[in-house]
Structures are given as C-alpha cells and as structure tokens.
Design a protein around this motif. Structure first.
Motif, PDB file in Angstrom:
ATOM      1  N   SER A   1       0.831  -1.197   0.000  1.00  0.00           N
ATOM      2  CA  SER A   1       0.000   0.000   0.000  1.00  0.00           C
ATOM      3  C   SER A   1       0.873   1.258   0.000  1.00  0.00           C
ATOM      4  O   SER A   1       2.073   1.209   0.273  1.00  0.00           O
ATOM      5  N   ALA A   2       0.256   2.366  -0.302  1.00  0.00           N
ATOM      6  CA  ALA A   2       0.984   3.636  -0.347  1.00  0.00           C
ATOM      7  C   ALA A   2       1.592   3.960   1.015  1.00  0.00           C
ATOM      8  O   ALA A   2       2.729   4.432   1.098  1.00  0.00           O
ATOM      9  N   THR A   3       0.842   3.685   2.076  1.00  0.00           N
ATOM     10  CA  THR A   3       1.374   3.987   3.412  1.00  0.00           C
ATOM     11  C   THR A   3       2.530   3.067   3.777  1.00  0.00           C
ATOM     12  O   THR A   3       3.473   3.503   4.434  1.00  0.00           O
ATOM     13  N   ASP A   4       2.470   1.819   3.348  1.00  0.00           N
ATOM     14  CA  ASP A   4       3.593   0.908   3.587  1.00  0.00           C
ATOM     15  C   ASP A   4       4.826   1.364   2.818  1.00  0.00           C
ATOM     16  O   ASP A   4       5.946   1.305   3.329  1.00  0.00           O
ATOM     17  N   ASP A   5       4.606   1.837   1.600  1.00  0.00           N
ATOM     18  CA  ASP A   5       5.710   2.321   0.778  1.00  0.00           C
ATOM     19  C   ASP A   5       6.359   3.547   1.433  1.00  0.00           C
ATOM     20  O   ASP A   5       7.578   3.651   1.501  1.00  0.00           O
TER      21      ASP A   5
ATOM     22  N   ASP B   1       4.828  11.398  -2.552  1.00  0.00           N
ATOM     23  CA  ASP B   1       3.842  10.401  -2.112  1.00  0.00           C
ATOM     24  C   ASP B   1       2.840  11.016  -1.143  1.00  0.00           C
ATOM     25  O   ASP B   1       1.633  10.763  -1.235  1.00  0.00           O
TER      26      ASP B   1
END
Length: 66
Positions: A2-6, A48
């Motif tokens: 996910s974007a938050t994990d990235d 991001d």
C-alpha cells in the motif's frame, strides 16, 4: 504494497541515512553521495504524501456532496 507501507519503508531508509550522518561511520568522501540519495528519497516521500493528501481532499469533497 500500500501507499502507506511504501512511505513507511522509505521513511525507514531515510532514517538510516540520517543515522549514518550522525554516526561514527560517517566518511566525508561518501557524504555527498549519501546526501544526494537521501534528498532523492525525501523528494519521493514528499511526492507520495502530496498524492495522498490530494486523494483525501477528493474523498472529502465527495462526502461533502452527499
């Protein structure tokens, strides 16, 4: 991923760069390369976060219409 994990992964890597600059392992000859890598990573994180902020704004506007 996910974007938050990235973003979280990128932040961890950026923190590693910061720790290196503050550590006894700091080598002046390597500093410019590490700085450039950290700067590129920070710019990517900023992009991001901006994208997530824009997505949140769009979702909020959709809820406001309802």
């Amino acid at each position: 991923m996910s974007a938050t994990d990235d973003i979280k992964t990128k932040m961890q890597k950026l923190n590693e760069y910061v720790a290196w600059f503050e550590s006894d392992d700091f080598v002046l000859e390597q500093a410019i390369d590490k700085y450039n890598e950290a700067k590129k990573l920070a710019d990517s994180i900023q992009a991001d976060l901006t994208k997530l902020k824009n997505n949140i704004t769009v979702v909020n506007k959709q809820f406001d219409k309802e």
